[in-house]
Design an enzyme around this catalytic site. Structure first.
Site, PDB file in Angstrom:
ATOM      1  N   LYS A  53       4.707   1.269  15.636  1.00  0.00           N
ATOM      2  CA  LYS A  53       5.831   1.174  14.700  1.00  0.00           C
ATOM      3  C   LYS A  53       5.943   2.439  13.861  1.00  0.00           C
ATOM      4  O   LYS A  53       7.039   2.863  13.488  1.00  0.00           O
ATOM      5  CB  LYS A  53       5.632  -0.041  13.794  1.00  0.00           C
ATOM      6  CG  LYS A  53       6.745  -0.284  12.796  1.00  0.00           C
ATOM      7  CD  LYS A  53       6.405  -1.467  11.891  1.00  0.00           C
ATOM      8  CE  LYS A  53       7.514  -1.703  10.863  1.00  0.00           C
ATOM      9  NZ  LYS A  53       7.142  -2.742   9.876  1.00  0.00           N
ATOM     10  N   GLN A  54       4.788   3.041  13.543  1.00  0.00           N
ATOM     11  CA  GLN A  54       4.763   4.188  12.643  1.00  0.00           C
ATOM     12  C   GLN A  54       3.463   4.962  12.838  1.00  0.00           C
ATOM     13  O   GLN A  54       2.593   4.551  13.599  1.00  0.00           O
ATOM     14  CB  GLN A  54       4.858   3.712  11.189  1.00  0.00           C
ATOM     15  CG  GLN A  54       3.656   2.883  10.739  1.00  0.00           C
ATOM     16  CD  GLN A  54       3.919   2.113   9.470  1.00  0.00           C
ATOM     17  OE1 GLN A  54       4.452   1.006   9.525  1.00  0.00           O
ATOM     18  NE2 GLN A  54       3.549   2.675   8.336  1.00  0.00           N
ATOM     19  N   GLU A  57       1.699  -1.747  12.403  1.00  0.00           N
ATOM     20  CA  GLU A  57       1.723  -3.203  12.501  1.00  0.00           C
ATOM     21  C   GLU A  57       2.009  -3.703  13.907  1.00  0.00           C
ATOM     22  O   GLU A  57       2.001  -4.909  14.159  1.00  0.00           O
ATOM     23  CB  GLU A  57       2.754  -3.761  11.515  1.00  0.00           C
ATOM     24  CG  GLU A  57       2.409  -3.482  10.064  1.00  0.00           C
ATOM     25  CD  GLU A  57       3.613  -3.593   9.143  1.00  0.00           C
ATOM     26  OE1 GLU A  57       4.559  -4.323   9.491  1.00  0.00           O
ATOM     27  OE2 GLU A  57       3.614  -2.947   8.086  1.00  0.00           O
ATOM     28  N   TRP A  90       0.822  -1.208   0.000  1.00  0.00           N
ATOM     29  CA  TRP A  90       0.000   0.000   0.000  1.00  0.00           C
ATOM     30  C   TRP A  90       0.856   1.258   0.000  1.00  0.00           C
ATOM     31  O   TRP A  90       0.368   2.351  -0.284  1.00  0.00           O
ATOM     32  CB  TRP A  90      -0.949   0.004   1.203  1.00  0.00           C
ATOM     33  CG  TRP A  90      -0.254   0.118   2.534  1.00  0.00           C
ATOM     34  CD1 TRP A  90       0.393  -0.872   3.202  1.00  0.00           C
ATOM     35  CD2 TRP A  90      -0.144   1.292   3.349  1.00  0.00           C
ATOM     36  NE1 TRP A  90       0.905  -0.390   4.380  1.00  0.00           N
ATOM     37  CE2 TRP A  90       0.586   0.932   4.497  1.00  0.00           C
ATOM     38  CE3 TRP A  90      -0.599   2.601   3.220  1.00  0.00           C
ATOM     39  CZ2 TRP A  90       0.878   1.839   5.517  1.00  0.00           C
ATOM     40  CZ3 TRP A  90      -0.307   3.506   4.237  1.00  0.00           C
ATOM     41  CH2 TRP A  90       0.430   3.125   5.367  1.00  0.00           C
ATOM     42  N   ASP A  91       2.132   1.093   0.319  1.00  0.00           N
ATOM     43  CA  ASP A  91       3.064   2.222   0.305  1.00  0.00           C
ATOM     44  C   ASP A  91       3.016   2.970  -1.027  1.00  0.00           C
ATOM     45  O   ASP A  91       3.180   4.195  -1.073  1.00  0.00           O
ATOM     46  CB  ASP A  91       4.509   1.729   0.499  1.00  0.00           C
ATOM     47  CG  ASP A  91       4.682   0.768   1.650  1.00  0.00           C
ATOM     48  OD1 ASP A  91       3.675   0.295   2.198  1.00  0.00           O
ATOM     49  OD2 ASP A  91       5.837   0.475   1.991  1.00  0.00           O
TER      50      ASP A  91
END
Length: 754
Positions: A593-594, A485, A358-359
């Site tokens: 994580k982000q 994630e 999806w990036d």
């Protein structure tokens, strides 16, 4: 071809512009060389070649890698507790036969880092001319000294071709230098890594033929399971004597030299893959190649046109070269074929096995939409070509209609064996639609939307609608994973829900505006007007959770119930956490994580500033930035919230992730999505631009200039001495500091920054 020994000075010495040259000198350890293979990797959207030395490293150090986007093999997964709904095969972009090496030796001593002393090493990626240059000085055990210079081009005009010119100069040796030019089956990894981001070892190619035809070496091979075919040919601008032995073809040439004398050899490597190329005669193609200087001029013309179209400049010299490098490499990572996408590492390395995520839609596509819309269209059309496989995946997940875009794939089938962080990321459906609408708003390409876009929007929406459910409180999406994630299989993830609301509204809105054009698509999909009404209802009743005491948006319905984790207690050597801690340890803590909720706030750009501020502060303290996609988003959010110092720090961090090898994974390939994220930090963050029917420009700093394309008009935006100048080559309306502004033709407007 004409065979001659010529004196070669650096073709670009008189033309190099230091602001377009990435220099990395005296990086001579093997670990530094492996990282710099990535940094000096070159590609043309289809073919990628890493920056290994043409003379090789010698010993066991040589691991040359060349890739073609989408050229892959499969391998079987093994689950102790399997399910027929799980992916049964992995997919991996494979290292191709190696045609790069021209080994050097004198008096039985090899000239490479294993056998000789590398005394000096100078390397340059000349972005303005599209070429990588290297100059190395060696001293052999016998005391002989040589310089080896390399100029390498992965051709943008012939996407099958790599051209390397090697120049060898004797400093104190008199005698014969032996050159051995190699064409062989690829290096095979022997050890399985526990890092899931790295490709698996194994033999993926089967040799079918190896021969020499009138000074052209030709290798033919086939992937073991996918049955893709690859032909690799080599030739030179000098005569070689060839031998064929098992898996290797070797051409030998011996050249006599005096001290201070030099010679050059140009090697041509031609790669032809069956999955994307039309049939061609590789031998004939190589017999017709032009001299090196012809390709050099062609490459330079391409690169200079590229920079004319971009006009990208920042007064911070470190950021300037980093952002130029990132944009150039991102541009050449894909978009040349509608049957291919862009992998997380592009075609620069083995990392993530060449998978598409999806990036691409969220981090990479905005660059292409604003600069190279034809490539953006190709990247989006890939999802349409693989839509039938996405519909099968939806059925596997228990949804009888619609399509589920795979979280990671090459061929369009889901290939993630770990569904909590893979298939559960249903937000990818809405990410695609977000990208489609950004493209549509920027291009006004209605025909594309009717032919491809609306079907994708509708199929992906129906999946999410049926995946979720209504109750008395509203519409819910349960058992999902957002971008973070480290929080898996949760309920009502804010990012997933907010993007789904946008998604549903986009489908209904487009239908209402284009009913007569969309009816055939509605019929094809098997959807009804009632389905559209249900989408509208789900959007209006979408569930969002907040905490009134903290004044924040909740990432999901359980995040605040988890134990806090003091990130200062996590040692740096235990990052990323996913490689050192059991998933259940991570899942039961408040750790990210982000960017997750913050990513939704950045993309939607419609949140109350007080809530935005408190939400930002809360999640930032709990974010590890283990993902390369984190700091660019937090940087944009910081610009939104007027935290200029923090924003600029994150901008610098994101821009240097690969050039600084900041997360220790650059040797396996560039973080191409982060390169797009760095561009977003400039466009979304500093300039405050959002791809919509109007533009908003804000937060100018220092001296910056950039070009973007919007609605068929090119805008040139620059900031100098706190004055913002906007010029257009056609009529457009933009929103500037909350006021509508009409621009037409060469008219420019100066805005004093306040």
């Amino acid at each position: 071809m004409e065979n001659k020994s010529i004196k070669v000075s650096d073709l670009w010495d008189q033309q190099q512009d230091s602001s377009f040259c990435l220099n990395r000198n005296q990086r001579k350890s093997i670990e530094q060389l492996y990282v710099d293979e990535t940094i000096f990797a070159q590609f043309n959207g289809l073919l990628g070649s890493r920056g290994h030395f043409v003379e090789g490293y010698g010993g066991d150090y040589d691991q040359p890698q060349t890739f073609i986007n989408g050229f892959y093999n499969t391998y079987p997964y093994h689950y102790e507790e399997n399910s027929p709904q799980f992916p049964q095969n992995g997919q991996t972009m494979i290292n191709l036969p190696d045609a790069s090496l021209m080994k050097l030796s004198v008096d039985a001593e090899e000239i490479n880092i294993h056998s000789a002393t590398l005394q000096s090493l100078l390397r340059t990626f000349d972005l303005k001319n599209g070429v990588v240059c290297r100059n190395a000085t060696y001293r052999t055990p016998s005391g002989y000294e040589f310089t080896v210079s390399e100029q390498k081009i992965v051709s943008v005009s012939n996407k099958n071709l790599i051209i390397t010119r090697m120049t060898v100069k004797s400093l104190n040796y008199q005698g014969v230098i032996r050159v051995q030019s190699i064409l062989k089956m690829p290096f095979q990894k022997k050890q399985l890594s526990t890092d899931p981001r790295v490709s698996r070892p194994g033999r993926h190619l089967i040799l079918r033929d190896l021969q020499v035809l009138n000074q052209v070496g030709l290798l033919k091979a086939e992937t073991e399971f996918t049955k893709m075919e690859i032909q690799v040919g080599i030739t030179h601008d000098r005569l070689f004597d060839y031998t064929v032995d098992d898996n290797q073809l070797t051409g030998t040439c011996e050249i006599g030299v005096e001290p201070q004398q030099e010679f050059s050899i140009t090697k041509y490597q031609f790669y032809h893959a069956s999955h994307i190329d039309e049939a061609c005669d590789v031998v004939m193609q190589l017999r017709r190649v032009e001299p090196f200087d012809w390709f050099a001029r062609n490459q330079a013309h391409f690169a200079q046109d590229f920079w004319y179209d971009h006009e990208l400049y920042l007064s911070d010299s470190t950021l300037n070269i980093a952002l130029r490098y990132n944009v150039y490499q991102l541009s050449l990572s894909g978009g040349v074929s509608e049957h291919l996408q862009i992998a997380a590492k592009g075609i620069s390395g083995e990392g993530y096995e060449g998978h598409y995520f999806w990036d691409t839609e969220i981090y990479m596509l905005p660059y292409f939409i604003l600069n190279e819309p034809d490539k953006a269209r190709n990247i989006l059309k890939y999802r349409n070509h693989t839509l039938p496989k996405a519909k099968i995946e939806a059925n596997k997940m228990g949804v009888s209609r619609g399509a589920k875009i795979p979280w990671r794939t090459i061929n369009g089938e889901e290939t993630s064996p770990y569904y909590p962080a893979g298939s559960a990321q249903i937000h990818i459906n809405s990410d695609l639609v977000y990208a489609l609408m950004q493209y549509y708003h920027a291009s006004n390409d209605l025909q594309f939307m009717i032919d491809y876009g609306f079907e994708l929007m509708l199929e992906t929406a129906l999946f999410i609608l049926d995946y979720g459910f209504f109750d008395k409180k509203g519409f819910h999406l349960s058992k999902v994973t957002g971008p973070d994630e480290y929080s898996a299989i949760v309920n009502d993830n804010f990012y997933t829900n907010r993007m789904a609301e946008y998604h549903f509204d986009a489908v209904v809105g487009f239908w209402k505006q284009n009913k007569s054009l969309c009816r055939s698509v509605l019929k094809k999909v098997g959807a009804s007007v009632q389905d559209l009404e249900d989408l509208s209802k789900a959007a209006r009743q979408m569930t969002y959770l907040t905490d009134e005491d903290l004044g924040i948006i909740l990432q999901d319905d359980s995040f605040l119930n988890l134990k806090d984790l003091d990130l200062t207690l996590i040692p740096q050597e235990n990052r990323p956490m996913l490689l050192h801690y059991h998933p259940l340890y991570i899942y039961r803590h408040q750790v990210l994580k982000q960017a997750d909720t913050i990513l939704a706030l950045v993309l939607m750009n419609d949140c109350n500033k007080d809530i935005y501020q408190k939400t930002f502060d809360y999640y930032l303290k709990r974010t590890t930035h283990d993902s390369s996609l984190s700091k660019c988003i937090y940087g944009i959010a910081a610009y939104d919230l007027k935290k200029s110092n923090l924003a600029y720090e994150y901008f610098q961090n994101a821009a240097m992730i690969d050039l600084g090898n900041d997360i220790g994974h650059t040797r396996h390939g560039l973080h191409v999505a982060n390169m797009g994220g760095t561009y977003l930090t400039l466009i979304y963050g500093i300039f405050g631009i959002r791809i919509n029917k109007i533009l908003t420009l804000s937060h100018p700093i220092s001296h910056i200039q950039v070009k973007v394309k919007f609605g068929g008009v090119t805008l040139r935006i620059s900031i100098l001495n706190e004055v913002l100048t906007i010029e257009s080559d056609g009529f457009i309306v933009v929103e500037l500091y909350g006021e509508l502004l009409e621009l037409n033709g060469s008219h420019s407007v100066l805005i004093k920054n306040s």
